[in-house]
Write a protein that holds these residues in place. Structure first.
Motif, mmCIF file in Angstrom:
data_model
loop_
_atom_site.group_PDB
_atom_site.id
_atom_site.type_symbol
_atom_site.label_atom_id
_atom_site.label_comp_id
_atom_site.label_asym_id
_atom_site.label_seq_id
_atom_site.Cartn_x
_atom_site.Cartn_y
_atom_site.Cartn_z
ATOM 1 N N SER A 1 -12.947 14.928 -0.647
ATOM 2 C CA SER A 1 -13.979 14.122 0.025
ATOM 3 C C SER A 1 -15.109 13.770 -0.934
ATOM 4 C CB SER A 1 -14.520 14.849 1.261
ATOM 5 O OG SER A 1 -15.049 16.114 0.916
ATOM 6 N N ASP A 2 -15.454 14.693 -1.851
ATOM 7 C CA ASP A 2 -16.470 14.402 -2.863
ATOM 8 C C ASP A 2 -16.001 13.288 -3.795
ATOM 9 O OD1 ASP A 2 -18.230 16.325 -1.924
ATOM 10 O OD2 ASP A 2 -17.508 17.875 -3.280
ATOM 11 N N GLU A 3 -14.731 13.345 -4.187
ATOM 12 C CA GLU A 3 -14.184 12.300 -5.056
ATOM 13 C C GLU A 3 -14.206 10.947 -4.349
ATOM 14 O OE1 GLU A 3 -11.177 14.880 -7.926
ATOM 15 O OE2 GLU A 3 -10.339 13.557 -6.396
ATOM 16 N N TYR A 4 -13.934 10.954 -3.063
ATOM 17 C CA TYR A 4 -13.980 9.710 -2.297
ATOM 18 C C TYR A 4 -15.405 9.140 -2.272
ATOM 19 C CZ TYR A 4 -13.327 6.378 1.504
ATOM 20 O OH TYR A 4 -13.288 5.231 2.261
ATOM 21 N N ARG A 5 -16.388 10.022 -2.075
ATOM 22 C CA ARG A 5 -17.785 9.566 -2.086
ATOM 23 C C ARG A 5 -18.150 8.981 -3.449
ATOM 24 N NH1 ARG A 5 -18.485 14.808 0.289
ATOM 25 N NH2 ARG A 5 -18.525 14.654 2.567
ATOM 26 N N LEU A 6 -17.669 9.605 -4.506
ATOM 27 C CA LEU A 6 -17.941 9.103 -5.853
ATOM 28 C C LEU A 6 -17.334 7.717 -6.040
ATOM 29 C CD1 LEU A 6 -19.118 10.019 -8.712
ATOM 30 C CD2 LEU A 6 -16.744 10.442 -9.300
ATOM 31 N N LEU B 1 0.824 -1.216 0.000
ATOM 32 C CA LEU B 1 0.000 0.000 0.000
ATOM 33 C C LEU B 1 0.853 1.259 0.000
ATOM 34 C CD1 LEU B 1 -2.810 -1.082 2.494
ATOM 35 C CD2 LEU B 1 -2.888 -1.084 -0.020
ATOM 36 N N PHE B 2 0.402 2.208 -0.799
ATOM 37 C CA PHE B 2 1.091 3.486 -1.009
ATOM 38 C C PHE B 2 0.055 4.587 -0.772
ATOM 39 C CE2 PHE B 2 4.162 5.632 -4.311
ATOM 40 C CZ PHE B 2 4.192 6.784 -3.552
ATOM 41 N N PRO B 3 -0.270 4.903 0.494
ATOM 42 C CA PRO B 3 -1.310 5.902 0.771
ATOM 43 C C PRO B 3 -0.934 7.278 0.216
ATOM 44 C CG PRO B 3 -0.765 4.642 2.745
ATOM 45 C CD PRO B 3 0.286 4.338 1.736
ATOM 46 N N GLY C 1 -1.483 -0.884 -4.134
ATOM 47 C CA GLY C 1 -2.720 -0.165 -3.845
ATOM 48 C C GLY C 1 -2.461 1.255 -3.389
ATOM 49 N N ILE C 2 -3.329 2.165 -3.832
ATOM 50 C CA ILE C 2 -3.277 3.549 -3.344
ATOM 51 C C ILE C 2 -4.565 3.826 -2.568
ATOM 52 C CG2 ILE C 2 -3.179 5.993 -3.955
ATOM 53 C CD1 ILE C 2 -1.488 5.337 -6.325
ATOM 54 N N PRO C 3 -4.528 3.632 -1.237
ATOM 55 C CA PRO C 3 -5.664 4.045 -0.419
ATOM 56 C C PRO C 3 -5.613 5.552 -0.197
ATOM 57 C CG PRO C 3 -3.997 3.044 0.968
ATOM 58 C CD PRO C 3 -3.465 3.002 -0.445
ATOM 59 N N ILE C 4 -6.763 6.140 0.071
ATOM 60 C CA ILE C 4 -6.848 7.596 0.198
ATOM 61 C C ILE C 4 -6.582 8.006 1.644
ATOM 62 C CG2 ILE C 4 -8.358 9.604 -0.051
ATOM 63 C CD1 ILE C 4 -9.186 6.483 -1.978
ATOM 64 N N TYR C 5 -5.697 8.976 1.803
ATOM 65 C CA TYR C 5 -5.430 9.577 3.105
ATOM 66 C C TYR C 5 -6.247 10.869 3.175
ATOM 67 C CZ TYR C 5 -2.780 10.710 7.318
ATOM 68 O OH TYR C 5 -2.418 10.983 8.610
ATOM 69 N N LEU C 6 -7.291 10.847 3.982
ATOM 70 C CA LEU C 6 -8.271 11.935 3.989
ATOM 71 C C LEU C 6 -8.535 12.373 5.424
ATOM 72 C CD1 LEU C 6 -10.462 13.610 2.420
ATOM 73 C CD2 LEU C 6 -11.987 11.651 2.700
ATOM 74 N N ASP C 7 -8.519 13.695 5.643
ATOM 75 C CA ASP C 7 -8.779 14.253 6.979
ATOM 76 C C ASP C 7 -7.841 13.638 8.023
ATOM 77 O OD1 ASP C 7 -10.817 15.838 5.952
ATOM 78 O OD2 ASP C 7 -12.345 14.306 6.307
ATOM 79 N N THR D 1 -8.327 6.028 4.899
ATOM 80 C CA THR D 1 -9.685 5.555 4.658
ATOM 81 C C THR D 1 -9.678 4.071 4.314
ATOM 82 O OG1 THR D 1 -9.586 6.089 2.292
ATOM 83 C CG2 THR D 1 -10.324 7.835 3.786
ATOM 84 N N GLU D 2 -10.857 3.473 4.239
ATOM 85 C CA GLU D 2 -10.932 2.034 3.978
ATOM 86 C C GLU D 2 -10.922 1.707 2.493
ATOM 87 O OE1 GLU D 2 -14.511 0.420 5.577
ATOM 88 O OE2 GLU D 2 -15.839 1.467 4.164
ATOM 89 N N LEU D 3 -11.125 2.707 1.618
ATOM 90 C CA LEU D 3 -11.179 2.444 0.177
ATOM 91 C C LEU D 3 -9.924 2.939 -0.523
ATOM 92 C CD1 LEU D 3 -14.851 3.360 -0.820
ATOM 93 C CD2 LEU D 3 -13.925 1.133 -0.176
#
Length: 209
Positions: free
Chosen positions: A156-161, A7-9, A44-50, A54-56
């Motif tokens: 965050s919108d992109e993550y929701r998408l 994983l490469f966050p 994998g590139i998981p998203i580092y948000l806030d 994140t789990e996705l």
């Protein structure tokens, strides 16, 4: 279907099909990418948000090594493959510098193959206002992932998408977003035009009253 991925966050969302250029400089990711180049395996590139992981995320493959520097840094091109959910996370992986985890791949439901006419209309309106032509292939599905970075979504919108399981839902999400931001963009552009006119000679029609 599940697998173990290095994983490469990153503080960004990579969409399936998207091409991403990366400059690799940290020791742990130089090790990770070197192994991917040697074995052909993905990461994998998981998203580092806030300020949290994140789990996705998105499975990514290296498609080209453009340059390897004398100190070990690299410039690579990569491409998103599919969305995953992290089931377990370990940092670092045993005997490695980088993190990894067991992931489950989400099933992509491309229930619509073409973009909706309303979405295409709003995209055209936005990019006409901004005077920034956008390129996309209407025949290539999923269409939503092609344009997601080009409509002013926040991270965050992109993550929701990314989390939406169906193409029809993603297109509806983009339509709703564009319907909200186009009036804002339109007003900003009108304000810019008024500012540009300030101080210029104006040829005004006399009012008849």
């Amino acid at each position: 279907m599940s697998a173990f991925l290095p994983l490469f966050p990153l503080n960004l969302v990579v969409f399936p099909g998207e091409k991403l250029n990366l400059h690799i400089f940290e020791d742990r990711y130089r090790q990770l990418i070197s192994e991917c180049l040697e074995t052909g395996k993905s990461f994998g590139i998981p998203i580092y948000l806030d300020n949290k992981l994140t789990e996705l995320g998105t499975e990514v493959k290296v498609v080209a090594l453009h340059k390897r520097y004398d100190d070990g840094r690299m410039d690579i091109s990569s491409q998103g493959i599919r969305v995953f959910k992290i089931d377990s996370f370990v940092n670092p992986v045993s005997d490695k510098l980088y993190a990894g985890g067991e992931v489950s791949f989400l099933t992509e439901d491309t229930d619509v193959q073409l973009p909706s006419p309303r979405l295409l209309e709003l995209l055209q309106t936005l990019h006409t206002l901004l005077d920034t032509p956008v390129e996309y292939d209407k025949t290539k599905a999923p269409f939503s992932f092609q344009v997601a970075h080009k409509v002013g979504l926040s991270l965050s919108d992109e993550y929701r998408l990314l989390a939406l399981p169906k193409e029809s839902l993603r297109q509806m999400y983009l339509v709703e977003h564009l319907q909200k931001i186009i009036p804002v963009v339109s007003e900003v552009e009108r304000t810019k035009a008024r500012i540009r006119m300030n101080g210029h000679f104006k040829n005004l029609d006399p009012l008849d009253f």
